[in-house]
Design a protein around this motif. Structure first.
Motif, PDB file in Angstrom:
ATOM      1  N   UNK A   1     -14.087  -9.762  -2.392  1.00 22.01           N
ATOM      2  CA  UNK A   1     -12.781  -9.736  -3.374  1.00 22.01           C
ATOM      3  C   UNK A   1     -13.337  -9.296  -4.462  1.00 22.01           C
ATOM      4  N   UNK A   2     -13.463  -8.586  -5.289  1.00 24.87           N
ATOM      5  CA  UNK A   2     -13.605  -8.588  -6.357  1.00 24.87           C
ATOM      6  C   UNK A   2     -11.935  -8.305  -6.600  1.00 24.87           C
ATOM      7  N   UNK A   3     -12.424  -8.367  -8.363  1.00 19.88           N
ATOM      8  CA  UNK A   3     -11.064  -8.451  -8.350  1.00 19.88           C
ATOM      9  C   UNK A   3      -9.857  -6.715  -8.903  1.00 19.88           C
TER      10      UNK A   3
ATOM     11  N   UNK B   1       3.671  -7.004  -0.633  1.00 22.25           N
ATOM     12  CA  UNK B   1       1.882  -7.494  -0.258  1.00 22.25           C
ATOM     13  C   UNK B   1       1.025  -7.890  -2.062  1.00 22.25           C
ATOM     14  N   UNK B   2       0.542  -6.404  -1.995  1.00 23.47           N
ATOM     15  CA  UNK B   2      -0.543  -6.840  -3.414  1.00 23.47           C
ATOM     16  C   UNK B   2       0.849  -6.757  -4.644  1.00 23.47           C
ATOM     17  N   UNK B   3       1.454  -7.618  -4.195  1.00 30.00           N
ATOM     18  CA  UNK B   3       2.208  -7.836  -5.687  1.00 30.00           C
ATOM     19  C   UNK B   3       2.770  -9.502  -5.012  1.00 30.00           C
ATOM     20  N   UNK B   4       3.729  -9.864  -4.663  1.00 26.01           N
ATOM     21  CA  UNK B   4       5.008 -10.897  -5.330  1.00 26.01           C
ATOM     22  C   UNK B   4       3.893 -11.865  -4.158  1.00 26.01           C
ATOM     23  N   UNK B   5       3.390 -10.741  -3.234  1.00 25.18           N
ATOM     24  CA  UNK B   5       2.490 -12.213  -2.051  1.00 25.18           C
ATOM     25  C   UNK B   5       1.111 -11.941  -2.591  1.00 25.18           C
TER      26      UNK B   5
ATOM     27  N   UNK C   1      -6.039 -14.511  -0.359  1.00 26.22           N
ATOM     28  CA  UNK C   1      -6.721 -13.968  -0.847  1.00 26.22           C
ATOM     29  C   UNK C   1      -7.309 -12.752  -0.106  1.00 26.22           C
ATOM     30  N   UNK C   2      -7.608 -13.484   0.991  1.00 25.93           N
ATOM     31  CA  UNK C   2      -8.624 -11.995   2.101  1.00 25.93           C
ATOM     32  C   UNK C   2      -7.644 -11.392   2.488  1.00 25.93           C
ATOM     33  N   UNK C   3      -6.335 -11.965   2.586  1.00 23.26           N
ATOM     34  CA  UNK C   3      -4.984 -11.368   2.924  1.00 23.26           C
ATOM     35  C   UNK C   3      -4.992  -9.983   2.337  1.00 23.26           C
ATOM     36  N   UNK C   4      -4.042 -10.567   0.766  1.00 21.65           N
ATOM     37  CA  UNK C   4      -4.124  -8.944   0.270  1.00 21.65           C
ATOM     38  C   UNK C   4      -5.289  -8.675  -0.184  1.00 21.65           C
ATOM     39  N   UNK C   5      -6.254  -8.262  -0.348  1.00 22.93           N
ATOM     40  CA  UNK C   5      -7.882  -7.671  -0.659  1.00 22.93           C
ATOM     41  C   UNK C   5      -7.861  -6.429   0.611  1.00 22.93           C
ATOM     42  N   UNK C   6      -7.169  -6.856   1.742  1.00 24.83           N
ATOM     43  CA  UNK C   6      -7.410  -6.105   2.875  1.00 24.83           C
ATOM     44  C   UNK C   6      -6.509  -4.925   2.902  1.00 24.83           C
ATOM     45  N   UNK C   7      -4.768  -5.364   2.769  1.00 20.95           N
ATOM     46  CA  UNK C   7      -3.851  -4.618   2.274  1.00 20.95           C
ATOM     47  C   UNK C   7      -3.798  -3.617   1.446  1.00 20.95           C
ATOM     48  N   UNK C   8      -4.845  -3.384   0.800  1.00 18.97           N
ATOM     49  CA  UNK C   8      -5.467  -2.200   0.028  1.00 18.97           C
ATOM     50  C   UNK C   8      -5.282  -0.803   1.592  1.00 18.97           C
ATOM     51  N   UNK C   9      -6.525  -0.993   1.900  1.00 19.74           N
ATOM     52  CA  UNK C   9      -6.567  -0.314   3.226  1.00 19.74           C
ATOM     53  C   UNK C   9      -5.511  -0.350   3.885  1.00 19.74           C
ATOM     54  N   UNK C  10      -4.859  -1.204   4.704  1.00 23.68           N
ATOM     55  CA  UNK C  10      -3.990  -1.691   5.701  1.00 23.68           C
ATOM     56  C   UNK C  10      -3.098   0.073   4.900  1.00 23.68           C
ATOM     57  N   UNK C  11      -2.407  -0.502   3.958  1.00 19.58           N
ATOM     58  CA  UNK C  11      -1.607   0.599   3.185  1.00 19.58           C
ATOM     59  C   UNK C  11      -1.787   1.613   3.158  1.00 19.58           C
TER      60      UNK C  11
END
Lengths: 488, 488
Positions: free
Chosen positions: B242-244, B364-368, B376-386
């Motif tokens: 989870x690099x920023x 997911x990657x904004x308000x959540x 953090x693990x969830x939104x970090x992988x959300x980019x790929x999922x999107x």
């Protein structure tokens, strides 16, 4: 792969009646806990050859589970509604909510398998679609969906018989009939094997259900679902699912224990055959075609099964400048500081050369698994890592030949004793050998899993009866020569 | 992707001199801890366009690190030794041991990228090779290798200038020149984008280093390595890296904050343009070609940026039977019990239809992300999922158009006040809006990351200046019409 799926099994009506009540109770208890705590949802994918009784097994699951929390989704050709949307839309729509169970028949695997078996798409496109499925299932797994994928298999004989039976029924049900055509087509087993290799992830493993016997099939399915749900209920979310076996059987039977050990060879036949095969081998590695290839042979087997003796017979006809024998023991400190496959990558032969491994990378899923030298998560993922490793090798032109030398418990005892009593053999027997012997059953189980999961079309396991040393040595040479001949 | 990599940046010699000593100290401290504790090894992959100064940056790393524990492995054409073995053999052989660092130049990505850009392999084969790389890196990551992959990028202008400069030097260094031909070839950026999409895993992320300015480049690289090593030293082994940010810059600059907000439109121009573009839109969705396609429009932006008003102008020319507007708020209990993307899959339009999302899956990657509604693990992988989700959509014929409406802090304040003072607008403003306003910088950072990671060639982000409502509405329609026209 899945060798032990073909081992015969008979479960009597009485056995079934004895086992069923306990399974039902435990399965229902596991389901109730999922319903109440809602820690995850369960997605059961049912696939397999036609005629294996998938529908009967599903009916049985419905009988055993609390059906208010179970839906069964079967997918036919896309409807008008579905055709307008992405391929995965209909599966997304039907996903179970937390606490619920969904059984999926003719899933997202059907179309890629059909297209590949019928030649509509090539290998690269097939793998691309499988990679997409992996991402889909990976997403589900990280979103608390327990994904279990079952492949119902039949032995070739039963398959033939069932297909005939099917033919008599209404073959107008086009889809079913077509799926039968596909699963029974030449190349279907290889296609499934490929799909299983690419999509058996710790997050969503494939489990093979031997389906020749209907009662054993249902018990295995039910037990497997129960175990997976139970393990997941008790595990931390980040733990791998790590199901014990890739082939679910009610009685565990290991492929390596099913080897017929009765084969013998006379001294005379042994001499002639050995000479002939060693000559063959020498000619094969001398062929021009071998200059662009390489040979990697791995020997595994019970202690005292005769690996060393077999290896000596294999290398005798080879040019010493062009082969290396690697005896694999515990990793050195330097090796330990690298990824575990590193020491094997470093021992790969180059073109035109051979490497013989006396014990090999399979130690990861044998001794390291049993002695706890690596964690369950580590050996559970090692099967895939090994398959990938061997795929890299064969893609680069290596011919990978793997031998398991099998002996009986009694024969091992006799050989151990002989070693202790023969001065020049005493170095071969240690306390560790005796300790390993006590874990015979664990080794048999681990070896069975290994063969089920890593005997691929590109790097098959050869299970060789080694009760008679002469037979084993000739058999090893014969199989090696055959595989080399086929490859060159 | 990687929009913010193109934002201008100037770092003076003085700034550099002020930042360097601190970075060096921290980088060396992190390396020392790795050397002493040996919890993992570090593998730094350096890739990128030619002329970006990869070698200079590597020299700098050597200057900053304890070089006794650093090796640099550059790979040229395969040697005789290497050609005989699997493709990955030479990379395996050179893997760093625990505690050590290896810098890899011209890595396992070069050959697939070259083959794809030069048309030697097709898309399916390219993806197959990327999938193989993923498995390789996944294995390394689970075996305690910290894999960091850097892509050195140049803005098109600098790229042009550097390439000219290169031409003057010794172009006889064939490989370098060839790689320059490849990275500067048309389609190279798209090919890298594709590779980055497929192989940016939480285990082994790609990080883009804007390289127009040499000092900023080196500081960004050093800081990124330091942060990654530090995080990994402090994290549990199962935590994602989870690099920023996917673009490493010394000063964070968000792409959404770089939008030029000065554009204005007169009332008269607004009327004429609006009429014309609404007519265009009506004609486009009425075209025969649209019957096999669908339209998915997502609106995101600062609070009070005018999403509602823009949406009303978009839907006016559409047939009400063929579009739906979805206002996305917090998930319902039922939606919450499913994988997070489920509620969006269920709102997909079918062929010939449109769906307009007033806020979308990007929550997911904004308000959540900002409010901690997911880990953090969830939104970090959300980019790929999107990205996967949108790839599914476009593969199925959907046209995905994404708008970010940007306003300034001051303008937002003015609009909030106006809403509070206008009785029929009061419902539009809540305490939550005021709370969100306090987190302006966090939202800007999250939105910047979002654009960097999810603006793909198949589903690009449109950043629209919304300081002037008339300009924003016309601009939204204009971009929508353009993207539709290009797609049909």
């Amino acid at each position: 792969m899945f060798q032990s799926a073909s081992l015969p099994l008979d479960l009597s009506r009485t056995d079934f009646d004895a086992l069923e009540p306990k399974l039902r109770t435990e399965l229902l208890a596991a389901q109730r806990e999922v319903i109440e705590k809602k820690p995850f949802s369960v997605l059961v994918v049912i696939a397999g050859v036609d005629g294996a009784g998938k529908n009967d097994a599903i009916a049985r699951l419905h009988e055993w589970l609390d059906v208010r929390y179970v839906t069964c989704n079967a997918y036919d050709e896309e409807t008008e509604e579905e055709r307008g949307r992405p391929d995965l839309w209909r599966y997304w729509r039907d996903l179970p909510a937390l606490g619920e169970t969904s059984i999926v028949v003719s899933s997202w695997y059907n179309e890629p398998l059909r297209c590949f078996v019928q030649g509509e798409i090539g290998e690269a496109e097939f793998e691309r679609r499988l990679a997409r499925i992996n991402r889909f299932e990976g997403l589900l797994a990280s979103e608390n969906v327990l994904v279990l994928k079952f492949w119902f298999s039949l032995t070739p004989e039963t398959q033939k018989r069932r297909l005939k039976g099917l033919g008599r029924k209404d073959r107008a049900r086009r889809i079913l009939a077509e799926w039968a055509d596909i699963t029974h087509a030449p190349g279907a087993q290889a296609a499934f094997e490929r799909a299983a290799l690419a999509t058996s992830t710790p997050a969503a493993p494939w489990i093979v259900i031997p389906s020749d016997d209907a009662r054993a099939r249902d018990l295995a399915l039910g037990r497997c679902v129960e175990m997976a749900v139970r393990r997941r209920l008790e595990a931390a979310p980040s733990d791998p699912l790590a199901l014990p076996a890739v082939v679910a059987r009610i009685e565990r039977r290991s492929a390596v224990e099913a080897v017929d050990l009765s084969s013998r060879l006379s001294k005379h036949r042994y001499r002639t055959e050995l000479d002939r095969l060693q000559g063959e081998l020498a000619r094969l590695v001398d062929r021009k075609a071998f200059r662009d290839r390489s040979l990697v042979v791995a020997f595994e087997g019970n202690d005292a099964a005769g690996k060393g003796g077999a290896i000596r017979r294999v290398i005798r006809p080879l040019d010493p400048r062009r082969y290396r024998v690697h005896r694999i023991a515990a990793p050195t400190e330097e090796e330990h500081a690298h990824p575990w496959l590193w020491r094997f990558w470093n021992r790969l032969p180059r073109r035109g050369h051979s490497a013989i491994f006396d014990r090999s990378w399979y130690g990861r899923v044998l001794v390291e698994r049993i002695e706890g030298f690596c964690s369950e998560a580590e050996w559970a993922r090692a099967y895939n890592e090994i398959n990938e490793f061997e795929a890299e090798l064969t893609d680069a032109g290596a011919i990978v030949v793997k031998f398991w030398l099998a002996i009986s418990r009694q024969e091992q005892l006799a050989r151990f004793k002989e070693r202790e009593e023969t001065p020049y053999k005493q170095f071969k027997i240690t306390d560790e050998d005796w300790r390993n012997r006590l874990k015979w059953d664990q080794y048999a189980e681990a070896a069975g899993d290994m063969v089920d999961r890593t005997s691929t079309s590109f790097a098959p396991w050869h299970l060789v009866a080694a009760e008679d040393k002469r037979f084993a040595r000739v058999e090893v040479l014969r199989r090696l020569v055959e595989q080399l001949e086929a490859a060159l």
